[in-house]
Design a protein around this motif. Structure first.
Motif, short mmCIF file in Angstrom:
data_model
loop_
_atom_site.label_atom_id
_atom_site.label_comp_id
_atom_site.label_asym_id
_atom_site.label_seq_id
_atom_site.Cartn_x
_atom_site.Cartn_y
_atom_site.Cartn_z
N GLY A 14 0.82 -1.21 0.00
CA GLY A 14 0.00 0.00 0.00
C GLY A 14 0.85 1.25 0.00
O GLY A 14 2.00 1.25 0.47
N ALA A 15 0.29 2.33 -0.52
CA ALA A 15 1.02 3.60 -0.57
C ALA A 15 1.26 4.17 0.83
O ALA A 15 2.15 4.99 1.01
N ASP A 16 0.52 3.68 1.82
CA ASP A 16 0.64 4.20 3.18
C ASP A 16 1.60 3.39 4.06
O ASP A 16 1.70 3.63 5.25
N TRP A 17 2.32 2.43 3.50
CA TRP A 17 3.22 1.60 4.29
C TRP A 17 4.46 2.41 4.68
O TRP A 17 5.26 2.78 3.84
N THR A 18 4.61 2.65 5.98
CA THR A 18 5.77 3.41 6.45
C THR A 18 6.64 2.61 7.40
O THR A 18 7.65 3.10 7.89
N ASP A 19 6.23 1.37 7.71
CA ASP A 19 7.04 0.50 8.56
C ASP A 19 6.68 -0.95 8.24
O ASP A 19 5.88 -1.22 7.34
N SER A 20 7.25 -1.89 8.97
CA SER A 20 7.07 -3.31 8.66
C SER A 20 5.87 -3.96 9.35
O SER A 20 5.71 -5.17 9.31
N GLN A 21 4.99 -3.18 9.96
CA GLN A 21 3.87 -3.75 10.70
C GLN A 21 2.95 -4.60 9.82
O GLN A 21 2.43 -5.62 10.28
N LYS A 22 2.75 -4.22 8.59
CA LYS A 22 1.86 -5.00 7.70
C LYS A 22 2.49 -6.35 7.33
O LYS A 22 1.79 -7.27 6.95
N LEU A 23 3.80 -6.45 7.44
CA LEU A 23 4.50 -7.70 7.13
C LEU A 23 4.76 -8.52 8.39
O LEU A 23 4.62 -9.75 8.37
N LEU A 24 5.17 -7.86 9.48
CA LEU A 24 5.61 -8.59 10.67
C LEU A 24 4.69 -8.47 11.87
O LEU A 24 4.88 -9.15 12.87
N GLY A 25 3.69 -7.60 11.81
CA GLY A 25 2.83 -7.39 12.95
C GLY A 25 3.45 -6.41 13.93
O GLY A 25 4.44 -5.75 13.62
N PHE A 26 2.86 -6.34 15.16
CA PHE A 26 3.37 -5.40 16.15
C PHE A 26 2.85 -5.76 17.53
O PHE A 26 1.82 -6.43 17.67
N PRO A 27 3.55 -5.31 18.60
CA PRO A 27 3.09 -5.57 19.96
C PRO A 27 1.81 -4.77 20.24
O PRO A 27 1.68 -3.64 19.81
N ASN A 28 0.88 -5.37 20.95
CA ASN A 28 -0.35 -4.70 21.33
C ASN A 28 -0.01 -3.63 22.36
O ASN A 28 0.56 -3.93 23.41
#
Length: 190
Positions: free
Chosen positions: A106-120
């Protein structure tokens, strides 16, 4: 493009190529490897799907994969880059579709969260897994070193690659780099 290949020679060549890819590439320099058999069966396998690519294009694609496990295809929009990669992985991973993913960037991807997830942020014992299932595929690939796994990032140019893919690039370029994940208490490598 849901096609299964019944020809044993196609499947045998796919397995041989898959073993080389899983091992990190060709056991001998790519320029010394006889690619014609792979290109011929790949052309047949891809031809079944209705796609047509030149021998030269297929030879360059296979050579690139055998030389380095990271290939960037460039070209005009609609020229068949994603279709080539998809047809190839369907051929190689025919019996195990869990070994590959196509992820639209996506054009809004600024970090790896969409690929690797993230801590809640509200519950530090929980980790939010990405919908892309990339993280699970990476974990599966780590547990299955005898088979190649493929991540196809479609439309990578829509966002700055270094923002969302920096962790991957650093790990691939360094023999000692580790991929850091989160276990709820601390970040860990594994």
């Amino acid at each position: 493009m849901e096609t299964t290949l019944k020809d044993d020679s196609l499947s045998q060549q796919a397995m041989e190529l898959a073993q080389m890819l899983a091992a990190g590439g060709s056991p001998k320099p790519v320029e010394k490897l006889e690619l014609a058999p792979f290109v011929n069966v790949l052309k047949t396998a891809i031809g079944i799907t209705g796609l047509k690519y030149s021998d030269s294009m297929l030879r360059r694609f296979v050579s690139a994969l055998l030389a380095k496990p990271f290939v960037v295809l460039t070209g005009l929009s609609g020229s068949g880059k994603t279709k080539l990669a998809e047809a190839f992985v369907r051929w190689i991973c025919e019996k195990d579709p869990k070994r590959w993913r196509i992820v639209p960037i996506g054009a809004d991807w600024t970090d790896s969260q969409k690929l690797l997830g993230f801590p809640n942020a509200l519950d530090d014992k929980r980790y939010i897994l990405p919908d892309t299932q990339v993280l699970q595929m990476l974990i599966d690939a780590d547990k299955d070193p005898d088979n190649p796994y493929f991540l196809i990032l479609d439309e990578m140019n829509l966002s700055v690659v270094e923002r969302y893919f920096a962790d991957f690039l650093s790990t691939m370029e360094s023999s000692s780099a580790q991929f850091n994940l989160y276990d709820g208490d601390r970040r860990f490598a594994d």
